[in-house]
Write a protein that holds these residues in place. Structure first.
Motif, PDB file in Angstrom:
ATOM      1  N   MET A 166       0.829  -1.059  -0.084  1.00  0.00           N
ATOM      2  CA  MET A 166       0.109  -0.085   0.149  1.00  0.00           C
ATOM      3  C   MET A 166       0.820   1.420  -0.109  1.00  0.00           C
ATOM      4  O   MET A 166       0.782   2.159  -0.700  1.00  0.00           O
ATOM      5  CB  MET A 166      -0.829   0.015   1.308  1.00  0.00           C
ATOM      6  N   GLY A 167       2.121   1.191   0.838  1.00  0.00           N
ATOM      7  CA  GLY A 167       3.003   2.386   0.782  1.00  0.00           C
ATOM      8  C   GLY A 167       3.526   2.653  -0.436  1.00  0.00           C
ATOM      9  O   GLY A 167       3.601   3.773  -0.962  1.00  0.00           O
ATOM     10  N   ALA A 168       3.804   1.375  -1.210  1.00  0.00           N
ATOM     11  CA  ALA A 168       4.270   1.663  -2.623  1.00  0.00           C
ATOM     12  C   ALA A 168       3.403   2.174  -3.511  1.00  0.00           C
ATOM     13  O   ALA A 168       3.665   3.063  -4.631  1.00  0.00           O
ATOM     14  CB  ALA A 168       4.997   0.235  -3.112  1.00  0.00           C
ATOM     15  N   ILE A 169       2.002   1.767  -3.146  1.00  0.00           N
ATOM     16  CA  ILE A 169       1.054   2.413  -4.266  1.00  0.00           C
ATOM     17  C   ILE A 169       0.802   4.003  -3.993  1.00  0.00           C
ATOM     18  O   ILE A 169       0.753   4.698  -4.834  1.00  0.00           O
ATOM     19  CB  ILE A 169      -0.230   1.582  -4.062  1.00  0.00           C
ATOM     20  N   ALA A 170       0.950   3.947  -2.762  1.00  0.00           N
ATOM     21  CA  ALA A 170       0.718   5.674  -2.457  1.00  0.00           C
ATOM     22  C   ALA A 170       1.859   6.548  -3.148  1.00  0.00           C
ATOM     23  O   ALA A 170       1.688   7.594  -3.771  1.00  0.00           O
ATOM     24  CB  ALA A 170       0.989   5.646  -0.879  1.00  0.00           C
ATOM     25  N   ILE A 171       3.216   6.026  -2.789  1.00  0.00           N
ATOM     26  CA  ILE A 171       4.277   6.913  -3.574  1.00  0.00           C
ATOM     27  C   ILE A 171       4.121   6.884  -5.042  1.00  0.00           C
ATOM     28  O   ILE A 171       4.349   7.919  -5.560  1.00  0.00           O
ATOM     29  CB  ILE A 171       5.676   6.058  -3.087  1.00  0.00           C
ATOM     30  N   LEU A 172       3.787   5.729  -5.772  1.00  0.00           N
ATOM     31  CA  LEU A 172       3.495   5.818  -7.076  1.00  0.00           C
ATOM     32  C   LEU A 172       2.556   6.758  -7.339  1.00  0.00           C
ATOM     33  O   LEU A 172       2.629   7.335  -8.354  1.00  0.00           O
ATOM     34  CB  LEU A 172       3.240   4.408  -7.638  1.00  0.00           C
ATOM     35  N   CYS A 173       1.409   6.769  -6.849  1.00  0.00           N
ATOM     36  CA  CYS A 173       0.175   7.833  -7.314  1.00  0.00           C
ATOM     37  C   CYS A 173       0.876   9.072  -6.963  1.00  0.00           C
ATOM     38  O   CYS A 173       0.446   9.937  -8.054  1.00  0.00           O
ATOM     39  CB  CYS A 173      -1.028   7.595  -6.069  1.00  0.00           C
ATOM     40  N   ILE A 174       1.563   9.516  -5.933  1.00  0.00           N
ATOM     41  CA  ILE A 174       1.928  10.997  -5.883  1.00  0.00           C
ATOM     42  C   ILE A 174       3.176  11.213  -6.746  1.00  0.00           C
ATOM     43  O   ILE A 174       2.955  12.145  -7.670  1.00  0.00           O
ATOM     44  CB  ILE A 174       2.797  10.757  -4.425  1.00  0.00           C
ATOM     45  N   ALA A 175       3.651  10.110  -7.234  1.00  0.00           N
ATOM     46  CA  ALA A 175       4.699  10.340  -8.465  1.00  0.00           C
ATOM     47  C   ALA A 175       4.001  10.586  -9.715  1.00  0.00           C
ATOM     48  O   ALA A 175       4.304  11.859 -10.299  1.00  0.00           O
ATOM     49  CB  ALA A 175       5.834   9.235  -8.626  1.00  0.00           C
ATOM     50  N   VAL A 176       2.911  10.024 -10.092  1.00  0.00           N
ATOM     51  CA  VAL A 176       2.304  10.049 -11.152  1.00  0.00           C
ATOM     52  C   VAL A 176       1.504  11.483 -11.213  1.00  0.00           C
ATOM     53  O   VAL A 176       1.324  12.123 -12.127  1.00  0.00           O
ATOM     54  CB  VAL A 176       1.222   8.721 -11.439  1.00  0.00           C
ATOM     55  N   GLY A 177       0.992  11.580  -9.848  1.00  0.00           N
ATOM     56  CA  GLY A 177       0.227  12.881 -10.001  1.00  0.00           C
ATOM     57  C   GLY A 177       1.210  14.233 -10.016  1.00  0.00           C
ATOM     58  O   GLY A 177       0.843  15.040 -10.810  1.00  0.00           O
ATOM     59  N   ALA A 178       2.484  13.975  -9.532  1.00  0.00           N
ATOM     60  CA  ALA A 178       3.481  15.017  -9.485  1.00  0.00           C
ATOM     61  C   ALA A 178       3.802  15.254 -11.315  1.00  0.00           C
ATOM     62  O   ALA A 178       4.022  16.176 -11.846  1.00  0.00           O
ATOM     63  CB  ALA A 178       4.680  14.813  -8.750  1.00  0.00           C
ATOM     64  N   GLY A 179       4.202  14.135 -11.879  1.00  0.00           N
ATOM     65  CA  GLY A 179       4.194  14.078 -13.253  1.00  0.00           C
ATOM     66  C   GLY A 179       3.219  14.742 -14.043  1.00  0.00           C
ATOM     67  O   GLY A 179       3.401  15.411 -15.053  1.00  0.00           O
ATOM     68  N   ALA A 180       2.095  14.286 -13.777  1.00  0.00           N
ATOM     69  CA  ALA A 180       0.768  14.970 -14.525  1.00  0.00           C
ATOM     70  C   ALA A 180       0.797  16.291 -14.263  1.00  0.00           C
ATOM     71  O   ALA A 180       0.523  17.404 -15.539  1.00  0.00           O
ATOM     72  CB  ALA A 180      -0.401  14.453 -13.889  1.00  0.00           C
ATOM     73  N   ALA A 181       1.135  17.120 -13.170  1.00  0.00           N
ATOM     74  CA  ALA A 181       1.145  18.288 -13.182  1.00  0.00           C
ATOM     75  C   ALA A 181       2.065  19.062 -13.949  1.00  0.00           C
ATOM     76  O   ALA A 181       1.995  20.251 -14.453  1.00  0.00           O
ATOM     77  CB  ALA A 181       1.549  18.743 -11.475  1.00  0.00           C
ATOM     78  N   GLY A 182       3.413  18.328 -14.042  1.00  0.00           N
ATOM     79  CA  GLY A 182       4.498  18.796 -14.880  1.00  0.00           C
ATOM     80  C   GLY A 182       3.927  18.752 -16.277  1.00  0.00           C
ATOM     81  O   GLY A 182       4.436  19.779 -17.082  1.00  0.00           O
TER      82      GLY A 182
END
Length: 308
Positions: free
Chosen positions: A53-69
């Motif tokens: 679950m922790g890995a999924i959370a970090i992945l989602c945050i990473a993808v969200g940051a990439g989306a903003a970029g």
């Protein structure tokens, strides 16, 4: 004919973008820092979280940051094509069309927020959605071109990831997560103003009201010192709340002191200095500082857990 030319009057054709071009839209260097600070927030938060679950959370945050970029590059394609440090980005380089970047950013935004909400909790997902909106709309579409305080106010977008990581574990926020937020928030102005000092010509060319262009070098340098001092204080603050040990506090104080030293060297730099060596050194050190502070927090907590 570039992708931008196509949209402004030429025939619309599919770009020949590669996976590497789309990955570049995510601003991977910025994403790596986001992932690291988000992991720190998740690791430091009280309470257990399943590693998957922790890995999924970090992945989602990473993808969200990439989306903003990606959304940032979509909107800023006009000025990116003019500025020397951004001219080779995928859109101005003609590798990705603007509408493709927009669709890519929106799709990743929806995916990251929905996945984080469904898999972890909706409070963290809401923070992630707000962060994407804050960076892509509030900062990129308004603040960046409207006020020299763009970096000061807009810096909140880059400061939310550790708070999101914390919320993924706890389902809420706390004083400690606010402190983690504050470290990055206060660090952002001197970090970006150091860059703005030696890239002042770029911002002049595109009419972006960065602090050195509007308030002048002297005022910018003085404000950099103030924010560097505040950053150094915030860096030690986790010790006062019990989030970190005295060993961390000593290390953080040393890192912060050297950050302030760099800001003072910038302030002592001659007006109109063409080489801008102190500003370039401060920009480089600022990247090291933020990474080192969060790394120290992680190592300190790991040591405390081992000691029991």
């Amino acid at each position: 004919m570039t992708a931008i030319d196509n949209e402004l009057g030429g025939d619309l054709v599919l770009s020949e973008a590669t996976g590497r071009d789309y990955f570049a839209l995510l601003k991977p260097r910025v994403m790596s820092l986001v992932v690291f600070t988000a992991f720190a927030g998740l690791f430091l938060a009280p309470g257990p979280i399943n590693p998957v679950m922790g890995a999924i959370a970090i992945l989602c945050i990473a993808v969200g940051a990439g989306a903003a970029g990606a959304l940032n590059m979509w909107y800023d394609a006009d000025i990116d094509a003019i500025m020397s440090r951004t001219a080779k980005r995928p859109i101005p380089a003609g590798k990705v069309r603007r509408d493709e970047a927009l669709a890519f950013g929106i799709a990743l935004s929806c995916f990251s927020v929905a996945t984080l909400g469904l898999a972890i909790n909706w409070f963290a997902a809401g923070l992630l959605a707000f962060t994407i909106f804050y960076y892509a709309v509030f900062y990129t579409m308004w603040l960046k071109r409207a006020t020299p305080q763009n970096i000061v106010i807009g810096g909140a977008a880059g400061a939310f990831p550790p708070m999101i990581g914390w919320a993924a574990v706890t389902g809420g926020i706390s004083l400690d997560s606010v402190i983690l937020f504050s470290i990055t928030f206060l660090w952002t102005p001197p970090h970006f103003w150091a860059l703005a000092l030696f890239k002042k010509g770029d911002y002049d060319d595109v009419g972006i009201p960065m602090m050195p262009n509007v308030a002048g070098e002297a005022s910018t340098k003085n404000q950099m010192v103030v924010y560097a001092v505040l950053t150094a204080i915030a860096g030690v603050a986790p010790w006062f709340t019990g989030l970190a040990s005295p060993f961390y506090a000593v290390f953080a104080a040393a890192l912060g002191g050297y950050f302030v030293y760099h800001s003072l060297k910038v302030r002592a730099m001659a007006e109109g200095d063409q080489k801008m060596v102190p500003a370039k050194k401060m920009f480089g050190y600022s990247l090291f500082y933020l990474s080192a502070i969060f790394a120290a927090l992680i190592v300190d907590r790991a040591a405390m857990l081992m000691i029991g």
